[in-house]
Design a protein around this motif. Sequence first.
Motif, PDB file in Angstrom:
ATOM      1  N   LEU A   9     -49.805 -28.508 -40.676  1.00  0.00           N
ATOM      2  CA  LEU A   9     -50.453 -28.639 -39.631  1.00  0.00           C
ATOM      3  C   LEU A   9     -49.632 -28.988 -38.464  1.00  0.00           C
ATOM      4  O   LEU A   9     -49.810 -28.087 -36.978  1.00  0.00           O
ATOM      5  N   ARG A  10     -49.106 -30.002 -38.296  1.00  0.00           N
ATOM      6  CA  ARG A  10     -48.086 -30.463 -37.614  1.00  0.00           C
ATOM      7  C   ARG A  10     -47.094 -29.053 -36.762  1.00  0.00           C
ATOM      8  O   ARG A  10     -46.922 -28.789 -35.691  1.00  0.00           O
ATOM      9  N   SER A  11     -46.815 -28.843 -37.123  1.00  0.00           N
ATOM     10  CA  SER A  11     -46.148 -27.691 -37.017  1.00  0.00           C
ATOM     11  C   SER A  11     -46.545 -26.173 -35.666  1.00  0.00           C
ATOM     12  O   SER A  11     -46.015 -25.856 -35.134  1.00  0.00           O
ATOM     13  N   ALA A  12     -47.921 -26.155 -36.745  1.00  0.00           N
ATOM     14  CA  ALA A  12     -48.858 -25.417 -36.097  1.00  0.00           C
ATOM     15  C   ALA A  12     -49.075 -25.769 -34.629  1.00  0.00           C
ATOM     16  O   ALA A  12     -49.295 -25.038 -34.035  1.00  0.00           O
ATOM     17  N   ASP A  13     -48.994 -27.224 -34.588  1.00  0.00           N
ATOM     18  CA  ASP A  13     -49.825 -27.574 -32.867  1.00  0.00           C
ATOM     19  C   ASP A  13     -48.912 -27.624 -32.224  1.00  0.00           C
ATOM     20  O   ASP A  13     -49.317 -26.984 -31.381  1.00  0.00           O
ATOM     21  N   LEU A  14     -48.111 -28.056 -32.790  1.00  0.00           N
ATOM     22  CA  LEU A  14     -46.260 -27.830 -32.015  1.00  0.00           C
ATOM     23  C   LEU A  14     -46.265 -26.136 -31.357  1.00  0.00           C
ATOM     24  O   LEU A  14     -46.172 -26.075 -29.987  1.00  0.00           O
ATOM     25  N   ARG A  15     -45.955 -25.574 -32.166  1.00  0.00           N
ATOM     26  CA  ARG A  15     -46.245 -24.125 -31.425  1.00  0.00           C
ATOM     27  C   ARG A  15     -47.381 -23.100 -30.660  1.00  0.00           C
ATOM     28  O   ARG A  15     -47.083 -23.006 -29.620  1.00  0.00           O
ATOM     29  N   ARG A  16     -48.368 -24.215 -30.735  1.00  0.00           N
ATOM     30  CA  ARG A  16     -49.437 -24.032 -30.042  1.00  0.00           C
ATOM     31  C   ARG A  16     -49.088 -24.504 -28.501  1.00  0.00           C
ATOM     32  O   ARG A  16     -49.354 -23.708 -27.788  1.00  0.00           O
ATOM     33  N   ARG A  17     -48.854 -25.618 -28.705  1.00  0.00           N
ATOM     34  CA  ARG A  17     -48.965 -26.146 -27.508  1.00  0.00           C
ATOM     35  C   ARG A  17     -47.870 -25.836 -26.648  1.00  0.00           C
ATOM     36  O   ARG A  17     -48.120 -25.810 -25.446  1.00  0.00           O
ATOM     37  N   ALA A  18     -46.246 -25.230 -27.753  1.00  0.00           N
ATOM     38  CA  ALA A  18     -45.605 -24.918 -26.855  1.00  0.00           C
ATOM     39  C   ALA A  18     -45.508 -23.029 -26.140  1.00  0.00           C
ATOM     40  O   ALA A  18     -44.978 -22.568 -24.643  1.00  0.00           O
ATOM     41  N   ALA A  19     -46.492 -21.939 -27.024  1.00  0.00           N
ATOM     42  CA  ALA A  19     -47.368 -21.492 -25.912  1.00  0.00           C
ATOM     43  C   ALA A  19     -47.620 -21.620 -25.063  1.00  0.00           C
ATOM     44  O   ALA A  19     -47.882 -20.917 -23.894  1.00  0.00           O
ATOM     45  N   HIS A  20     -48.523 -22.203 -25.039  1.00  0.00           N
ATOM     46  CA  HIS A  20     -49.836 -22.688 -23.995  1.00  0.00           C
ATOM     47  C   HIS A  20     -48.653 -23.235 -22.641  1.00  0.00           C
ATOM     48  O   HIS A  20     -48.874 -23.533 -21.615  1.00  0.00           O
ATOM     49  N   GLU A  21     -47.660 -24.247 -22.860  1.00  0.00           N
ATOM     50  CA  GLU A  21     -47.167 -24.254 -21.822  1.00  0.00           C
ATOM     51  C   GLU A  21     -46.127 -23.608 -21.144  1.00  0.00           C
ATOM     52  O   GLU A  21     -46.004 -23.198 -19.868  1.00  0.00           O
ATOM     53  N   ARG A  22     -46.147 -22.379 -22.293  1.00  0.00           N
ATOM     54  CA  ARG A  22     -44.953 -21.167 -21.690  1.00  0.00           C
ATOM     55  C   ARG A  22     -45.830 -20.237 -20.638  1.00  0.00           C
ATOM     56  O   ARG A  22     -45.453 -19.473 -19.969  1.00  0.00           O
ATOM     57  N   LEU A  23     -47.080 -20.147 -21.640  1.00  0.00           N
ATOM     58  CA  LEU A  23     -47.816 -19.342 -20.648  1.00  0.00           C
ATOM     59  C   LEU A  23     -48.846 -20.337 -19.078  1.00  0.00           C
ATOM     60  O   LEU A  23     -48.548 -19.372 -18.258  1.00  0.00           O
ATOM     61  N   ARG A  25     -46.172 -21.433 -17.495  1.00  0.00           N
ATOM     62  CA  ARG A  25     -45.355 -21.818 -16.252  1.00  0.00           C
ATOM     63  C   ARG A  25     -44.741 -20.175 -16.155  1.00  0.00           C
ATOM     64  O   ARG A  25     -45.123 -20.185 -14.589  1.00  0.00           O
ATOM     65  N   ALA A  26     -45.974 -19.542 -16.880  1.00  0.00           N
ATOM     66  CA  ALA A  26     -45.549 -18.287 -16.215  1.00  0.00           C
ATOM     67  C   ALA A  26     -46.610 -17.823 -14.811  1.00  0.00           C
ATOM     68  O   ALA A  26     -47.084 -17.078 -13.804  1.00  0.00           O
ATOM     69  N   VAL A  27     -47.652 -18.625 -15.063  1.00  0.00           N
ATOM     70  CA  VAL A  27     -48.690 -17.934 -14.998  1.00  0.00           C
ATOM     71  C   VAL A  27     -48.461 -18.554 -13.672  1.00  0.00           C
ATOM     72  O   VAL A  27     -48.665 -18.789 -12.111  1.00  0.00           O
ATOM     73  N   LEU A  28     -47.881 -20.113 -13.102  1.00  0.00           N
ATOM     74  CA  LEU A  28     -47.236 -20.587 -11.719  1.00  0.00           C
ATOM     75  C   LEU A  28     -46.460 -20.130 -10.915  1.00  0.00           C
ATOM     76  O   LEU A  28     -46.510 -20.256 -10.515  1.00  0.00           O
ATOM     77  N   ARG A  29     -45.885 -19.651 -12.659  1.00  0.00           N
ATOM     78  CA  ARG A  29     -44.074 -19.018 -11.738  1.00  0.00           C
ATOM     79  C   ARG A  29     -44.922 -17.969 -10.983  1.00  0.00           C
ATOM     80  O   ARG A  29     -45.049 -16.961  -9.547  1.00  0.00           O
ATOM     81  N   GLY A  30     -46.004 -16.491 -11.785  1.00  0.00           N
ATOM     82  CA  GLY A  30     -47.154 -15.701 -11.005  1.00  0.00           C
ATOM     83  C   GLY A  30     -47.680 -15.693  -9.867  1.00  0.00           C
ATOM     84  O   GLY A  30     -47.359 -14.988  -8.741  1.00  0.00           O
ATOM     85  N   GLY A  31     -47.536 -17.307  -9.351  1.00  0.00           N
ATOM     86  CA  GLY A  31     -48.384 -17.816  -8.425  1.00  0.00           C
ATOM     87  C   GLY A  31     -47.657 -18.250  -6.983  1.00  0.00           C
ATOM     88  O   GLY A  31     -47.904 -17.231  -6.081  1.00  0.00           O
ATOM     89  N   ARG A  32     -46.751 -18.803  -8.127  1.00  0.00           N
ATOM     90  CA  ARG A  32     -45.571 -18.453  -6.386  1.00  0.00           C
ATOM     91  C   ARG A  32     -45.422 -16.912  -6.058  1.00  0.00           C
ATOM     92  O   ARG A  32     -45.093 -16.955  -4.932  1.00  0.00           O
ATOM     93  N   ALA A  33     -45.422 -16.352  -7.226  1.00  0.00           N
ATOM     94  CA  ALA A  33     -43.980 -15.141  -6.380  1.00  0.00           C
ATOM     95  C   ALA A  33     -45.613 -14.284  -5.281  1.00  0.00           C
ATOM     96  O   ALA A  33     -44.758 -13.447  -4.575  1.00  0.00           O
TER      97      ALA A  33
END
Length: 61
Positions: A9-23, A25-33
């Motif tokens: 459960l902890r591993s799955a939660d960490l993977r979800r959080r990491a995927a959300h943080e990557r998303l 960052r990508a949205v913010l980078r796209g907005g800046r660009a």
Amino acid sequence: MFDYELHQLRSADLRRRAAHERLVRAVLRGGRAGRRPAGPETPEAESHTEHPRRHRFTRAA
């Protein structure tokens, strides 16, 4: 067995959080660009000072 399930459960939660943080960052980078005009010759791409850029770390001997 209970410890293994908690680990899963902890591993799955960490993977979800990491995927959300990557998303996020990508949205913010796209907005800046999107706000920045293309091309290196734009005034925003130039430094706002006349000083040369200093390196963060000193050179090794």
